[in-house]
Design an enzyme around this catalytic site. Sequence first.
Site, PDB file in Angstrom:
ATOM      1  CB  SER A 290      -8.082   5.419   8.352  1.00 43.08           C
ATOM      2  OG  SER A 290      -7.915   4.053   8.695  1.00 43.08           O
TER       3      SER A 290
ATOM      4  CE1 TYR B 141      -7.377   4.357   3.096  1.00 41.43           C
ATOM      5  CE2 TYR B 141      -6.585   3.230   5.062  1.00 41.43           C
ATOM      6  CZ  TYR B 141      -7.599   3.868   4.378  1.00 41.43           C
ATOM      7  OH  TYR B 141      -8.830   4.036   4.964  1.00 41.43           O
TER       8      TYR B 141
END
Length: 271
Positions: free
Chosen positions: A147, A160
């Site tokens: 990401s 994350y």
Amino acid sequence: MSRKHGGLLNGKKAIVTGATSGIGYATAYLFAINGAEVIATGRNEDKGMDLVSSINKSGRKAYFIKADLTKRDDLDLLVEEAIKKLGRIDILVNNAGVEILKDIDETELDEFTSLYKVNLFAPFYLMKKVIPHMRENNGGVIINVASTAGLSPYPGGGAYCSSKAALISLSKVAALENSKYGIRVVAFAPGLVQTRMFFEGVPEDKREEYVRETAKKVPLGRIALPEDIAEILVFLASDKAWYITGSIVVADGGLITGRRESGNVPPEGKK
Ligand SMILES: NC(=O)c1ccc[n+]([C@@H]2O[C@H](COP(=O)([O-])OP(=O)(O)OC[C@H]3O[C@@H](n4cnc5c(N)ncnc54)[C@H](OP(=O)(O)O)[C@@H]3O)[C@@H](O)[C@H]2O)c1
């Protein structure tokens, strides 16, 4: 979804994790439409079967294998079953992922560990299992879906963002260790994509507005659809991308490059 048959992945055998939703669902579908035989995996059996039946209806082959990626036995079985069903594995897409948004001081160790199990440990373990097999077959492609959060962190992203940064690093190491065996490893970093993860906590009737408002942050003025991302993954998995390994491929509409200038809206009629 319905697309014309292409052939960029003709004859390839692929595993796609997180294929029961969002990016993984669109990717498994588009891989199949482009000629790959696909093992789609996830926990949600209904969604998995729904995907497989729409692929089969279009005349292509796919199988669903239910697996919880936090369980080692499931990971072992997934690879064994995949090899049994497909005969070999040419492409592994480690796409499944989970997100939590909490400051570090508010994050429990168990939450942190659970996220890491899906976002980092499962990709590591699946690579560990699949790489020897790819070496025997003189090649393969591994795409780890990271990401932009792994490149450009934000508050609340302790678990994350760090998991995705680690996945990017792990991908580079895997690329270096395996280039001599004809195995390419790519870290793929999407920006904002309209999936369950993106809409987490947003009520159904507020989604349109949420997309419109969030898109203002993106230089290209749009939030990608899962299909947009899947198109890129088809290319990265294909032989056309043979010179790409050890790289981070970013697809974010310019999000982490800089702020969008006000008034920068996509031309009329553009997606
Ligand atoms: N959407 C975005 O804006 C965005 C941006 C950048 C990167 N990404 C990354 O893109 C990837 C796909 O995300 P998405 O947006 O498509 O999310 P999504 O729609 O929420 O899909 C997540 C997928 O991961 C699977 N998964 C989660 N936990 C699992 C577990 N324990 N065992 C097996 N499968 C599990 C889910 O399967 P089940 O539901 O069947 O368990 C689902 O298929 C993720 O790695 C995410 O971090 C997304």
